[in-house]
Design an enzyme around this catalytic site. Structure first.
Site, mmCIF file in Angstrom:
data_model
loop_
_atom_site.group_PDB
_atom_site.id
_atom_site.type_symbol
_atom_site.label_atom_id
_atom_site.label_comp_id
_atom_site.label_asym_id
_atom_site.label_seq_id
_atom_site.Cartn_x
_atom_site.Cartn_y
_atom_site.Cartn_z
ATOM 1 N N GLY A 1 -5.714 5.027 -5.915
ATOM 2 C CA GLY A 1 -4.322 4.869 -5.780
ATOM 3 C C GLY A 1 -3.655 5.592 -7.070
ATOM 4 N N THR A 2 -4.284 5.598 -8.173
ATOM 5 C CA THR A 2 -3.831 6.337 -9.366
ATOM 6 C C THR A 2 -3.895 7.907 -9.003
ATOM 7 O OG1 THR A 2 -4.806 4.537 -10.770
ATOM 8 C CG2 THR A 2 -4.315 6.821 -11.774
ATOM 9 N N ASN B 1 3.331 -4.637 -7.352
ATOM 10 C CA ASN B 1 1.899 -5.358 -7.827
ATOM 11 C C ASN B 1 1.748 -6.620 -8.706
ATOM 12 O OD1 ASN B 1 2.413 -3.010 -9.292
ATOM 13 N ND2 ASN B 1 1.040 -3.764 -10.723
ATOM 14 N N GLN C 1 -0.081 -1.895 -2.449
ATOM 15 C CA GLN C 1 -0.260 -3.364 -2.162
ATOM 16 C C GLN C 1 0.240 -3.712 -0.545
ATOM 17 O OE1 GLN C 1 -1.442 -5.646 -3.917
ATOM 18 N NE2 GLN C 1 -1.841 -4.656 -5.686
ATOM 19 N N SER D 1 -4.914 2.671 -1.289
ATOM 20 C CA SER D 1 -6.110 2.538 -2.340
ATOM 21 C C SER D 1 -7.152 1.832 -1.575
ATOM 22 C CB SER D 1 -5.628 1.959 -3.544
ATOM 23 O OG SER D 1 -7.066 1.736 -4.247
ATOM 24 N N HIS E 1 -9.900 -0.407 -2.670
ATOM 25 C CA HIS E 1 -10.410 -1.406 -3.149
ATOM 26 C C HIS E 1 -9.421 -2.326 -3.247
ATOM 27 C CE1 HIS E 1 -8.788 -1.429 -7.521
ATOM 28 N NE2 HIS E 1 -8.484 -0.475 -7.032
ATOM 29 N N CYS F 1 -2.096 -5.113 -16.431
ATOM 30 C CA CYS F 1 -2.478 -3.844 -17.244
ATOM 31 C C CYS F 1 -2.540 -3.783 -18.329
ATOM 32 C CB CYS F 1 -1.596 -3.069 -16.149
ATOM 33 S SG CYS F 1 -1.959 -2.930 -14.315
HETATM 34 C C1 LIG Z 1 -3.919 -0.878 -7.852
HETATM 35 C C2 LIG Z 1 -2.621 -0.119 -7.748
HETATM 36 C C3 LIG Z 1 -2.896 1.469 -7.928
HETATM 37 C C4 LIG Z 1 -4.181 2.166 -8.505
HETATM 38 O O1 LIG Z 1 -4.874 2.022 -7.440
HETATM 39 P P1 LIG Z 1 -6.453 2.445 -8.002
HETATM 40 O O2 LIG Z 1 -7.137 2.736 -6.671
HETATM 41 O O3 LIG Z 1 -7.085 1.347 -8.675
HETATM 42 O O4 LIG Z 1 -6.268 3.640 -8.692
HETATM 43 C C5 LIG Z 1 -1.609 1.948 -7.673
HETATM 44 N N1 LIG Z 1 -0.627 1.374 -7.467
HETATM 45 C C6 LIG Z 1 -0.666 0.049 -7.051
HETATM 46 C C7 LIG Z 1 0.836 -0.651 -6.636
HETATM 47 C C8 LIG Z 1 -1.579 -0.561 -7.328
HETATM 48 O O5 LIG Z 1 -1.610 -2.202 -7.205
#
Ligand SMILES: *Cc1c(COP(=O)(O)O)cnc(C)c1O
Length: 380
Positions: free
Chosen positions: A71-72, A151, A179, A199, A201, A325
């Site tokens: 996601g990042t 999130n 999310q 993402s 995970h 975070c």
């Molecule tokens: C967890 C999350 C991310 C980051 O995703 P990763 O795969 O952990 O890098 C980005 N945006 C939101 C809203 C998230 O909940």
């Protein structure tokens, strides 16, 4: 000791069926997907099957799906990639003050090199008013980046309405849908979004896997240079098991979406009702209706979230604080601050996020623990 995981917005356990699917690509079909031999071809087939699954889920074309490391990275690629690609058209970006740090910090970086960023306010539930998006668009605006669901509190934004506005005004629209992916229906034709972040995970898939949907004909400046992978937009030998994993996870989750939505809503409503009955001075910080299923951000008056979190952990229950975070810092979460919560309320906020593995028994156990802990902390 019984151990219960109520932190599914932070990460989720890998679905065993996903693990089974991935195993083959570690142990047998381990070729480089760019290779022309059979090993390579088999890896390629795995990747393209995953791309097809994900495209189908959001009503996109396969050629609009790009795999990333999470996601990042997808948020970075979307926001920086658009900023660099469209800088000759303008230097203004609109986002909100409740975004994930992957978007916020990327915007801060862009500000440091000359871009202008507007951080829209959110209401007391963390929601963006689409009318604010419209009001703030200028002829210099190139991108609007507003998350689908938050999130920290789980509040859902009206991305269909925002997409209508950006589409009419000719501005690109990115949404971080980490999310919501496979929890709420998303149709890229209906919501007129140009870029979407997912993402692995967070949906019972592997960590280190992500997707960016990029609408056809939208230009993007790659952020990782090298080979011609992902149609020249994201270099590097593909994480084949990971890509297969996120595709399989999405496929499974979408089949379960409706039943899981209903089940989690019921569990969460039961949980909240009982907490409310058994503990006084407790507040729900999430939106009453427009929030993700299984998502409760709550504050217990006259407590400290870190103390509650650590005490719960000693009883085998994993939750996170509103400021997950930023744990370790004494500052309250910027999201809760943007929602206008008092410092006291923000510092006593915890996030409970239920998932597939949680049962009513888990909640009944938690309901025996919560009142005890809150009482003890209040007496200190
Ligand atoms: C967890 C999350 C991310 C980051 O995703 P990763 O795969 O952990 O890098 C980005 N945006 C939101 C809203 C998230 O909940």
């Amino acid at each position: 000791m019984k151990r219960i995981y109520f932190d599914n917005a932070a990460s989720t356990p890998l679905d065993k069926r996903v693990f089974e699917e991935m195993k083959n690509y570690f142990l047998a079909d381990y070729g480089n997907a760019s290779s022309v031999h059979t090993y390579g071809k088999k890896a390629r087939i795995g990747i393209e099957q995953s791309r097809e699954n994900i495209a189908c889920i959001i009503n996109a074309k396969e050629s609009e799906i790009y795999f990333t490391s999470g996601g990042t990275e997808s948020d970075n690629l979307a926001v920086k990639g658009i900023a660099y690609a469209y800088q000759d058209r303008g230097n203004h970006i609109i986002t909100s003050s409740a975004e994930h740090t992957a978007v916020v910090k990327t915007c801060k970086f862009l500000e440091s090199i000359g871009f202008k960023v507007t951080y829209l306010p959110v209401d007391k539930y963390g929601m963006v008013d689409p009318a604010d998006v419209k009001k703030n668009i200028t002829e210099k605006t190139i991108l609007v980046s507003i998350m689908h669901a938050n999130n920290e509190v789980g509040t859902i934004n009206d991305i269909e309405e925002i997409g209508k506005i950006t589409n009419e005004m000719g501005v690109l629209f990115h949404s971080d849908a980490v999310q919501t992916f496979t929890k709420l229906p998303i149709d890229v034709e209906k919501c007129k979004v140009d870029l979407l972040t997912f993402s692995g995970h967070k949906i019972y898939g592997p960590k280190g896997t992500g997707v960016l949907f990029i609408r056809k004909n939208v230009m993007i400046q790659p952020q990782i240079h090298g080979g011609s992978h992902e149609r020249n937009k994201r270099a590097g030998s593909e994480n084949v098991p990971g890509i297969v994993g996120i595709g399989k996870a999405a496929e499974i989750k979408i089949e379960e979406m409706e039943s899981e939505y209903k089940r989690l809503k019921e569990l969460e409503e039961y949980f909240w009702t009982k907490i409310n009955e058994n503990i006084n001075d407790v507040y729900l910080n999430s939106h009453i209706e427009k929030r993700l299923p299984g998502f409760l951000n709550i504050s217990f008056g006259d407590t400290d979230s870190e103390a509650v979190l650590l005490s719960l952990d000693l009883e085998g229950i994993a939750v996170s604080s509103g400021s997950a975070c930023l744990s370790g810092s004494s500052e309250p979460s910027p999201v809760l601050a943007a929602m206008g919560l008092s410092i006291e309320r923000a510092k006593s906020s915890i996030r409970i996020t239920l998932g597939k593995q949680n049962t009513k028994e888990d909640i009944d156990y938690a309901l025996t623990v919560f009142p005890k802990i809150v009482k003890r902390i209040r007496e200190l």
